[in-house]
Design a protein around this motif. Structure first.
Motif, PDB file in Angstrom:
ATOM      1  N   LYS A 119     -78.201   4.734 -45.066  1.00 38.30           N
ATOM      2  CA  LYS A 119     -76.832   5.226 -45.277  1.00 38.30           C
ATOM      3  C   LYS A 119     -76.379   4.960 -46.711  1.00 38.30           C
ATOM      4  CE  LYS A 119     -75.299   4.414 -40.495  1.00 38.30           C
ATOM      5  NZ  LYS A 119     -74.369   3.616 -39.648  1.00 38.30           N
ATOM      6  N   ALA A 120     -76.697   3.756 -47.215  1.00 36.94           N
ATOM      7  CA  ALA A 120     -76.276   3.379 -48.562  1.00 36.94           C
ATOM      8  C   ALA A 120     -76.993   4.203 -49.625  1.00 36.94           C
ATOM      9  CB  ALA A 120     -76.536   1.894 -48.789  1.00 36.94           C
ATOM     10  N   ASP A 128     -75.239   7.426 -49.628  1.00 40.81           N
ATOM     11  CA  ASP A 128     -73.828   7.324 -50.033  1.00 40.81           C
ATOM     12  C   ASP A 128     -73.607   5.992 -50.764  1.00 40.81           C
ATOM     13  OD1 ASP A 128     -71.072   7.513 -50.263  1.00 40.81           O
ATOM     14  OD2 ASP A 128     -70.696   6.899 -48.186  1.00 40.81           O
ATOM     15  N   ASP A 159     -71.699   5.030 -53.056  1.00 35.81           N
ATOM     16  CA  ASP A 159     -70.320   4.631 -53.352  1.00 35.81           C
ATOM     17  C   ASP A 159     -69.776   3.664 -52.309  1.00 35.81           C
ATOM     18  OD1 ASP A 159     -70.280   6.152 -55.628  1.00 35.81           O
ATOM     19  OD2 ASP A 159     -69.327   7.886 -54.679  1.00 35.81           O
ATOM     20  N   HIS A 160     -70.346   3.659 -51.126  1.00 35.82           N
ATOM     21  CA  HIS A 160     -69.886   2.776 -50.057  1.00 35.82           C
ATOM     22  C   HIS A 160     -70.941   1.710 -49.725  1.00 35.82           C
ATOM     23  CE1 HIS A 160     -67.256   6.336 -49.542  1.00 35.82           C
ATOM     24  NE2 HIS A 160     -66.362   5.426 -49.176  1.00 35.82           N
ATOM     25  N   ASP A 198     -74.519  -3.899 -55.694  1.00 34.79           N
ATOM     26  CA  ASP A 198     -73.715  -3.068 -56.606  1.00 34.79           C
ATOM     27  C   ASP A 198     -74.604  -2.501 -57.705  1.00 34.79           C
ATOM     28  OD1 ASP A 198     -71.369  -3.519 -55.238  1.00 34.79           O
ATOM     29  OD2 ASP A 198     -70.667  -5.124 -56.565  1.00 34.79           O
ATOM     30  N   ARG A 257     -71.140  -1.472 -50.436  1.00 34.42           N
ATOM     31  CA  ARG A 257     -70.603  -2.739 -49.918  1.00 34.42           C
ATOM     32  C   ARG A 257     -70.229  -2.633 -48.443  1.00 34.42           C
ATOM     33  NH1 ARG A 257     -67.851  -7.127 -53.504  1.00 34.42           N
ATOM     34  NH2 ARG A 257     -69.269  -7.132 -55.284  1.00 34.42           N
ATOM     35  N   GLN A 258     -69.685  -1.506 -48.069  1.00 30.74           N
ATOM     36  CA  GLN A 258     -69.316  -1.310 -46.661  1.00 30.74           C
ATOM     37  C   GLN A 258     -70.553  -1.369 -45.768  1.00 30.74           C
ATOM     38  OE1 GLN A 258     -67.187   2.378 -45.818  1.00 30.74           O
ATOM     39  NE2 GLN A 258     -68.094   2.459 -43.762  1.00 30.74           N
ATOM     40  N   TYR A 259     -71.616  -0.678 -46.175  1.00 27.58           N
ATOM     41  CA  TYR A 259     -72.817  -0.649 -45.351  1.00 27.58           C
ATOM     42  C   TYR A 259     -73.491  -2.019 -45.303  1.00 27.58           C
ATOM     43  CZ  TYR A 259     -72.150   4.379 -45.726  1.00 27.58           C
ATOM     44  OH  TYR A 259     -71.619   5.652 -45.673  1.00 27.58           O
ATOM     45  N   GLU A 268     -71.358  -4.161 -42.913  1.00 28.13           N
ATOM     46  CA  GLU A 268     -71.603  -3.757 -41.523  1.00 28.13           C
ATOM     47  C   GLU A 268     -72.980  -4.234 -41.064  1.00 28.13           C
ATOM     48  OE1 GLU A 268     -71.160   0.445 -41.629  1.00 28.13           O
ATOM     49  OE2 GLU A 268     -68.952   0.400 -41.655  1.00 28.13           O
ATOM     50  N   SER A 325     -78.965   0.797 -42.160  1.00 34.12           N
ATOM     51  CA  SER A 325     -77.820   0.651 -43.065  1.00 34.12           C
ATOM     52  C   SER A 325     -78.178   1.031 -44.489  1.00 34.12           C
ATOM     53  CB  SER A 325     -77.304  -0.793 -43.021  1.00 34.12           C
ATOM     54  OG  SER A 325     -76.836  -1.124 -41.734  1.00 34.12           O
TER      55      SER A 325
END
Length: 588
Positions: free
Chosen positions: A459-460, A463, A465-466, A290, A468-470, A473, A456
Motif C-alpha cells: 500500500k505504501a 501511495d 504520501d501516506h 519517510d 506513516r499511516q500504513y 496501521e 502494508s
C-alpha cells in the motif's frame, strides 16, 4: 563458455539452473511421484542424470580433470573410506538457494566416490520449500539434509521437527564451531542444544550501482561517504533525467533488499528482539520510512510500472541506476557480462541523523529432521562439504557464496567488483564503522506478521504520501499478531527495588534468559542450567557475566531471587511480559 544442456520432458516446465559453469534445463515442475520427482509440483535436480551429464561435459569441454578429488586432496577424505554408511540408499540435499550448486555437486561426487552412496540435490522455490517441510514433517517423511531459515526456524524447532545436533562429533568440524557466533546462532540454539549448522558466515546486502548510468547523468559514483539522503538525491536526478532510467528500486516484499537496512541505520526496528512489539510506529522507524517514501516518489517508477518487472532483472538489464542486493546475488553477477562491464558496489549508506549504517544480517543453517535414521550419514556428508570448502576455498568464514571455481578464477587479480563491501558491513571495518548489525526480524511465527507487513508496504509503495499511516496501521496489526502468537518467553519478572527498573524475560523452552535495564539500553542474553526450584546458573556468553537464580519459595514462581556477579541479591516480581517491557521503557 559453458555448454547448454536440455533435458526435456513434456510433463514438466523447464527451469534454468547454473551448475559448474553450465546452463542447463535440469529441473522441472510436475504433478506425479516417481523415483526422481518425490513431491508434487516441486523443482528438483536429478543427481544421476543431469549432474553426471554436467560433470561429463565439464571433463570433455571445460578442462575438468574428470576426478572428484586429486591426489593432493585425497588424503583429506581418507576418513570417508573407513566410514560405513547407515544405508546405501541415496542421500538428498534440499535447499531453495541456487548459488554454489557446483560446489555442492563436487562435494557430493567426493562423498559418493568414497562411500558408494549417491547424493541428490533438490532445489525448490521458496514457497514450495516451506510447503514441503510442512508436509514432510506432518507425514513423517525425511526431507534430507535441508536448509533452515530464520523465518521458520523457531517454529519447526519448538514443534519438535528438527533434530538436536548437540550429540554429533563437533570435534571433527572445528571450522563450523568457529562460525557459531551469537549473531548467527541465537535463532538455532535452545539453551545448549544446537539445531542448525552454518556453512558460511552469513549474508547481508550492499548498494549496487550502474556506472554507465551514473556517467550518463554526470553523477559521482556512490562510496562509503554517502548517506541515504545522498542516495535519494541521486535517484531523483537519474529518474528525472529524461533518459529512460529508473533511479533506484527498493523491494516492498523483501526487507533485506528494501527497507530493513534503512530502518536499522536510523535506529528503528520492525519488531523488538523479544518479539513482543512492532517498532513500525516508532519515531526512528518512521523517519527511515519517510526517506524511503521520498525515494519511491522521486526516484522510482510508478507502482504500476514496478508490477510489470522484477527489481533484479531490471537492474542487470541496465534499466536502473541503483539497487540494494543481497550477497546471494554475487554468483550471478559474476556470471553476467553486462554487470562485469557496467556495475559495481559499495557499502550501505549511513543515516545523516545518526551517522550509523544499518546492516540486516541473515544466516541459514543446515539441519536434519528429528525423525531421521541417517543422522550419521548426513553429518558425514556435511563434513565432506566443509572439508571441500576448506580445501578449495581456503576458509569457511567468508560471507560471499561464490564457488571455488570463481574464487580461483579471480585469485590473482581480485574480484571485478568491490565485494569487500559485504565483509566490511558484516565483520566490521574502520572505514565503515559504526554499523548497527541486526538479525533479520523473526519470531515463533514470522510468516503471520510478515504477511501483514508486506500487505502494508505494498500500500505504501503505491501511495507513499501516506507512508506513516500504513506503517502505524501495520504496527497495530503486528502487535495483535504477536500477542496471538503467544508469549515465547514464558515468564517475565520486573525489579522494582532500585532507581532504575530492570526485567528478566525467561524462555523455559530454550532455557534462555534476556536481561534488560536502563530503558532497554543495557541488555544481555544468557542460557541457564539447572532449574529455578533448586537454583539455576546463568552464563551471559561473551560478556563474562554469570549469575545464580532461584525462586524464593520452591514451587512458587511469584518471586525470583537473582544473585549477581558481585554477590548482591536482587528481588524480581513475576509480571505480565508486556507490562514488564512497558515499565522498562518508561523508566529510561
Amino acid at each position: 563458455m559453458g555448454k547448454s544442456i536440455t533435458l526435456k520432458n513434456s510433463r514438466y516446465t523447464p527451469v534454468i539452473l547454473h551448475i559448474a559453469g553450465i546452463r542447463g534445463v535440469t529441473a522441472g515442475t510436475g504433478n506425479r511421484r516417481s523415483a526422481g520427482l518425490r513431491k508434487d509440483g516441486f523443482i528438483f535436480v536429478y543427481r544421476t542424470a543431469a549432474l553426471l551429464l554436467a560433470a561429463a561435459l565439464l571433463t570433455a569441454g571445460c578442462g575438468g580433470s574428470g576426478r572428484a578429488d586429486t591426489e593432493d586432496s585425497a588424503e583429506a577424505y581418507q576418513w570417508l573410506d573407513d566410514y560405513e554408511p547407515v544405508s546405501r540408499e541415496p542421500l538428498t540435499l534440499t535447499r531453495w538457494e541456487t548459488d554454489n550448486l557446483e560446489d555442492l555437486e563436487r562435494a557430493g561426487e567426493i562423498f559418493e566416490q568414497h562411500t558408494g552412496v549417491e547424493v541428490r540435490l533438490q532445489i525448490l522455490t521458496w514457497d514450495d520449500y516451506i510447503k514441503m517441510l510442512d508436509r514432510d514433517f506432518a507425514e513423517g517423511e525425511d526431507p534430507g539434509l535441508f536448509r533452515l531459515h530464520p523465518y521458520f526456524a523457531q517454529k519447526y524447532i519448538r514443534q519438535g521437527s528438527i533434530r538436536n545436533l548437540s550429540d554429533m562429533p563437533f570435534e571433527d568440524l572445528p571450522e563450523l564451531t568457529a562460525l557459531q557466533t551469537d549473531t548467527i546462532m541465537s535463532i538455532y540454539r535452545m539453551g545448549d542444544d544446537i539445531y542448525g549448522i552454518p556453512l558460511i558466515g552469513g549474508v547481508c546486502s550492499a548498494l549496487w550501482y550502474n556506472k554507465s548510468i551514473f556517467d550518463d547523468c554526470h553523477l559521482q559514483y556512490p562510496d562509503a561517504g554517502w548517506s541515504w539522503e545522498d542516495v535519494a538525491d541521486a535517484a531523483a536526478i537519474i529518474q528525472k533525467s529524461g533518459k529512460g532510467y529508473d533511479g533506484i528500486r527498493l523491494s516492498d516484499t523483501n526487507g533485506e533488499e528494501g527497507y530493513y537496512n534503512i530502518i536499522a541505520s536510523y535506529g528503528g526496528y520492525v519488531i523488538n528482539d523479544i518479539a513482543t512489539e512492532s517498532g513500525m510506529a516508532k519515531q526512528e522507524t518512521l523517519q527511515a520510512m519517510d526517506l524511503t517514501a521520498d525515494m519511491i516518489r522521486e526516484g522510482m517508477p510508478s507502482y504500476e510500472e514496478m508490477q510489470t518487472s522484477a527489481i533484479y532483472e531490471d537492474f542487470i538489464a541496465g534499466k536502473t541506476g541503483m539497487a540494494i542486493l543481497g550477497s546471494w546475488r554475487v554468483p550471478s553477477l559474476l556470471d553476467n557480462a553486462y554487470a562485469l562491464e557496467h556495475m559495481d558496489c559499495t557499502v550501505l549508506p549511513f543515516a545523516e541523523t545518526t551517522g550509523i549504517r544499518g546492516a540486516a544480517i541473515n544466516s541459514s543453517c543446515w539441519s536434519m529432521w528429528s525423525g531421521t535414521g541417517r543422522a550419521e550419514d548426513y553429518w558425514n556428508l556435511l563434513r565432506t562439504m566443509t572439508v571441500y570448502t576448506i580445501m578449495e576455498k581456503g576458509n569457511t568464514d567468508e560471507i560471499l557464496p561464490v564457488s571455488a571455481r570463481e574464487k580461483k578464477k579471480y585469485a590473482d587479480g581480485g574480484f571485478p567488483f568491490h565485494l569487500e563491501a559485504y565483509s566490511d558491513l558484516f565483520q566490521g571495518s574502520p572505514a565503515v564503522d559504526p554499523v548497527n548489525r541486526v538479525q533479520i526480524p523473526w519470531s515463533l511465527d514470522t510468516d503471520t506478521w510478515n504477511r501483514i507487513l508486506i500487505r502494508s508496504m505494498r500500500k505504501a509503495w503505491k501511495d507513499p504520501d501516506h507512508m506513516r499511516q500504513y506503517c502505524t496501521e501495520a504496527a497495530a496489526e503486528i502487535n495483535e499478531a504477536l500477542e496471538q502468537e503467544g508469549v515465547q518467553y514464558s515468564m517475565a519478572y520486573i525489579r522494582r527495588d532500585s532507581a532504575t527498573a530492570a526485567c528478566c524475560i525467561i524462555d523455559t523452552d530454550a532455557r534462555k534468559i534476556r536481561y534488560f535495564a536502563d530503558g532497554g539500553k543495557i541488555r544481555f542474553t544468557g542460557v541457564y542450567t539447572g532449574d529455578f526450584e533448586n537454583g539455576a546458573a546463568v552464563s551471559y556468553g561473551s560478556s563474562g557475566i554469570e549469575e545464580y537464580i532461584r525462586f524464593r519459595d520452591p514451587g512458587d514462581p511469584g518471586i525470583l531471587l537473582v544473585r549477581d556477579a558481585f554477590g548482591r541479591t536482587w528481588t524480581f516480581e513475576k509480571t505480565d511480559l508486556r507490562e514488564a517491557f512497558e515499565l522498562i521503557r518508561s523508566s529510561s
